[in-house]
Each structure stands twice: as structure tokens, then as C-alpha cells.
Enzyme design. Sequence first.
Site, short mmCIF file in Angstrom:
data_model
loop_
_atom_site.label_atom_id
_atom_site.label_comp_id
_atom_site.label_asym_id
_atom_site.label_seq_id
_atom_site.Cartn_x
_atom_site.Cartn_y
_atom_site.Cartn_z
N PRO A 151 53.68 -32.05 -56.07
CG PRO A 151 53.63 -30.34 -57.67
CD PRO A 151 53.44 -31.82 -57.52
CB SER A 190 47.99 -29.11 -57.37
OG SER A 190 47.98 -30.47 -57.75
CB CYS A 225 47.07 -36.87 -65.48
SG CYS A 225 48.85 -36.89 -65.18
#
Length: 315
Positions: free
Chosen positions: A120, A122, A237
Site C-alpha cells: 500500500p 509505506s 517479513c
Amino acid sequence: MSARERLISHLSRYRSIIPDFDSFIDYQFRPLSPTIRTNTLLLEPGELASMLSSRGMRLSAVPWHPWFFRVDDPGQVGNPGRTLEHLLGYYYVQELTSALPPMVLSPRPGDLVLDVAAAPGSKTTQMAQMMRNSGTIVANDVDYRRMGALRSNVDRLRITNVVMTRNDGRRIQSSVAFPRILLDAPCSSEGIARRSPEHVAKLTLTQIRGLSRLQMSLIRRSIDLLEPGGLLVYSVCTFAPEEAELVVDHAISLGMEPEEVRLPLRSEPGVREWVDERGRHYRFSPGVEMAVRIYPHLNDTGGMFIALLRKPEAR
């Protein structure tokens, strides 16, 4: 089996490669304080801190990055994503490990950058700040709905150096090569267990292996799009070597040259060997040790794996 038990069972496959594993597990069940990134295109960190403090929010500075604050107590605001200051684009709610891949890629004002899986936004918006709204970031994503969030964040933070494209990252076409590429690849997201333990507890090994194949396809295409001498940051991640070292090892086998990742917080090197729950023994190129693993219990953050790769100069 409870969600907690399923999460512990799943993460136990990494016991042999994560230092102080019991502390690692303990941190999965500790709440993670939200962190915010000042939009320095619009104001200075001190100004933002004063604004939010006047609303009753209690902030603490992140010692290794001047743009970031931990929200120790949101006060009556409750959710830091629901303030007028957030709506006006003065800050972005961003987990600290998410800030690391752009720091490693280190784009400069005037650069041309490809963000392969941008939504999105970041990391896209963070790089725009690093580039001072100059140069060009091609922010790509395959998901139409997530592209809406990317567009909203770019507009809200008043960023003007981003061009958005919607393509499958495995099939991006470009008439120019990129000197810098960020591939923050779709992954199993084990590193967000502190925010979403239910998600990680439901993961299957079949999903992880399927994601590994996708990531290898994405990194191959990213290498094709990178100019000779250019830099590629690969990040996920997650803690799974199938999604981390195995993918980087594949890139090294295609000729990419690993470079040391240097970070201002505690990390562990990429692992050279690992035995999975099936007894399969993985052995990776020595170059994977130049990548880094970020664990929640080392810095009170989420989890992340980051590698820096350079494409050899044309001969």
C-alpha cells in the site's frame, strides 16, 4: 489446538537458527507499539511531535532514525491512523522493520527507482521522502484493490515523483533499465505475528513453498530489469529460509553479487545451513551471510529479512 499453540508449533521449525528462541517466542505475544514516520516533505519531526503531544499522545523518538516516533500512549485519540494530522499527510503509520529496506537501497534525489510490489505504499512514500520528491519512482503492484490504497497514500502525503503501474511483477515490461530496484516480495508475513498471530497460526508449509516459487520468479524478472552495476534490495517479513536465503541463493546462482547489509540496529546474518521439519538439509552460498535477519526480541520490532544485491557490470 489453540491459536497460540498453533503459532508456537509453526515457528518451532526455526528453533535451530534463531538465537535465544524462547525469548523470540515470548515476544510474539507482546503487544507491538505503533510507530509513525514524519512526512518531512511537509514538516519537521519536532513540529509533528508538538502537534500530537498537544492532542495527548505520548511519543518517544526512535534513536536510529529521526523521522520515526513510537506511540507509547495514543491518549484519547486511540488510533494514530485516525487524526486530522494523519489525514493531512503529516505522518504515515509504519512499522519500524518496514523502514529498513528503503534505507538499505538508499535512493538519492533525482534517481530512477522501481518498486516491484509497492502497495500500500509505506516504502514507496518513504523513498519519495528520501529523494525529496525528485527523480522518479515507478510504483508497481498487481492487486487492483491495493493499488487504491497506494494511490490514496501517495496523494495524502502530497508526493509528486511517483508513477503507478499495475502489472504482474513477473511480467513487467520496460524500455529502460533501472539503477535501483526494491523487491519487497509477497510473503508468508510471519514477521507480523505480534500484530496478527491468527494469520501466522494458519500458515501451511505448502503456502510457504508456493510463495518461494513466486519470489524466485519475481527476483529473476527484477534482475532482468536492473541495469548493469545496479542495486537490488530483496526483502520479506518472514523467517522462512525458503522465502529468504533460498531466494537470494538463487539470485547469486544467476550472477548477482551480494553486498553487506549495514543497519543501525541489532540483526543476525543470513543462515548458511538449515534442516527443515522433513529432514531436508539446505546449504546456501556463503554470500547469503551478507544478508540480515531482524528478530522481534532483538529490537522490540516485527521480523524482516533483507538482502542487497548488485548486478555485475557488462563486459
